[in-house]
Design a protein around this motif. Structure first.
Motif, mmCIF file in Angstrom:
data_model
loop_
_atom_site.group_PDB
_atom_site.id
_atom_site.type_symbol
_atom_site.label_atom_id
_atom_site.label_comp_id
_atom_site.label_asym_id
_atom_site.label_seq_id
_atom_site.Cartn_x
_atom_site.Cartn_y
_atom_site.Cartn_z
ATOM 1 N N GLN A 265 -2.720 3.036 -5.648
ATOM 2 C CA GLN A 265 -2.165 2.972 -4.300
ATOM 3 C C GLN A 265 -1.847 1.540 -3.864
ATOM 4 N N VAL B 275 0.841 -1.191 0.000
ATOM 5 C CA VAL B 275 0.000 0.000 0.000
ATOM 6 C C VAL B 275 0.876 1.240 0.000
ATOM 7 N N GLU B 276 0.705 2.046 -1.034
ATOM 8 C CA GLU B 276 1.446 3.312 -1.175
ATOM 9 C C GLU B 276 2.950 3.103 -1.048
ATOM 10 N N ASP B 277 3.411 1.954 -1.533
ATOM 11 C CA ASP B 277 4.838 1.636 -1.635
ATOM 12 C C ASP B 277 5.577 1.505 -0.310
ATOM 13 N N LEU C 244 -9.068 1.613 -1.624
ATOM 14 C CA LEU C 244 -7.995 2.499 -2.064
ATOM 15 C C LEU C 244 -8.039 2.661 -3.573
#
Length: 230
Positions: free
Chosen positions: A216, A181-183, A212
């Motif tokens: 993301q 999630v979001e790197d 999400l």
């Protein structure tokens, strides 16, 4: 001798364990067999257990192991059939895996994965463990992660268990995946598409589904097996 409903339920559980590495929920069983209530599933599960086809683990949500299969499901052709859920004690070395199958393969343990609130992304390899060869069939690399948290307990995945993951960047609805999630946050959840968004579903009513944007979420792998810790 099994009744048609008992055989249908055993076949459904076997198929899901082979696909996901964990058994289906009672709700999923009820829908698959077109029953009106979960009490019917309880009766079928009890009957299968009494006949020696499955084993339930005490105090474990959805912890069902298939002990044997009837001939109609390939039992006779699969002598020595073993379930995808393996009892273990989180061994530090491959040799420490109890009752390891003859055809075992080593996979790297990449640290911990959150089955709860997402934690930092997967760490580097800490050690390796041995897993049955049938867990790592198919294309793609495989790795293992120690589960931290209880958000997937209704999928039979408990805090401290080790999950075996096949690397992939794609997933189908309903797959249990490692999602980045979001790197920077890694989590183990059930994957769903919600229009243009991605829903990461917990298997514990105490946790809310996270929805999400598609950009993301990056799928890092799909669950293919589970090593149970006691």
């Amino acid at each position: 001798m099994l009744t048609r409903k008992q055989l249908d339920l055993l076949a459904f559980i076997h198929k899901r364990v082979q696909r996901d590495g964990v058994p289906p929920s009672f709700d999923e069983m009820k829908l698959a067999l077109d029953l009106r209530s979960k009490s019917g599933i309880h009766r079928l599960i009890t009957a299968l257990e009494e006949r020696g086809f499955i084993r339930r683990l005490a105090h474990r949500a959805r912890a069902i192991e298939i002990v044997k299969l009837p001939e109609s499901l390939g039992g006779a052709a699969r002598s020595g059939f073993s379930p995808q859920v393996i009892d273990g004690d989180l061994p530090d070395t491959p040799a420490a895996v109890a009752n390891a199958p003859v055809h075992a393969l080593e996979v790297p343990v990449m640290g911990r994965i959150a089955a709860g609130v997402p934690i930092e992304a997967i760490s580097q390899v800490s050690h390796s463990i041995s897993v049955p060869g049938n867990m790592v069939q198919g294309s793609g690399e495989h790795y293992a992660l120690e589960v931290k948290g209880d958000s997937m307990i209704d999928a039979g995945i408990n805090d401290g268990d080790v999950v075996v993951i096949r690397e992939t960047s794609v997933a189908d609805d309903g797959d249990i995946v490692v999602a980045l999630v979001e790197d920077h946050e890694a989590t183990l959840k059930r994957f769903r598409r919600a229009g243009t968004a991605i829903a990461l579903e917990a298997a514990n009513p105490a946790y809310e589904t996270r929805t999400l944007r598609a950009d993301q979420v990056k799928v890092q792998g799909r669950l293919v097996g589970l090593i149970r810790s006691y």
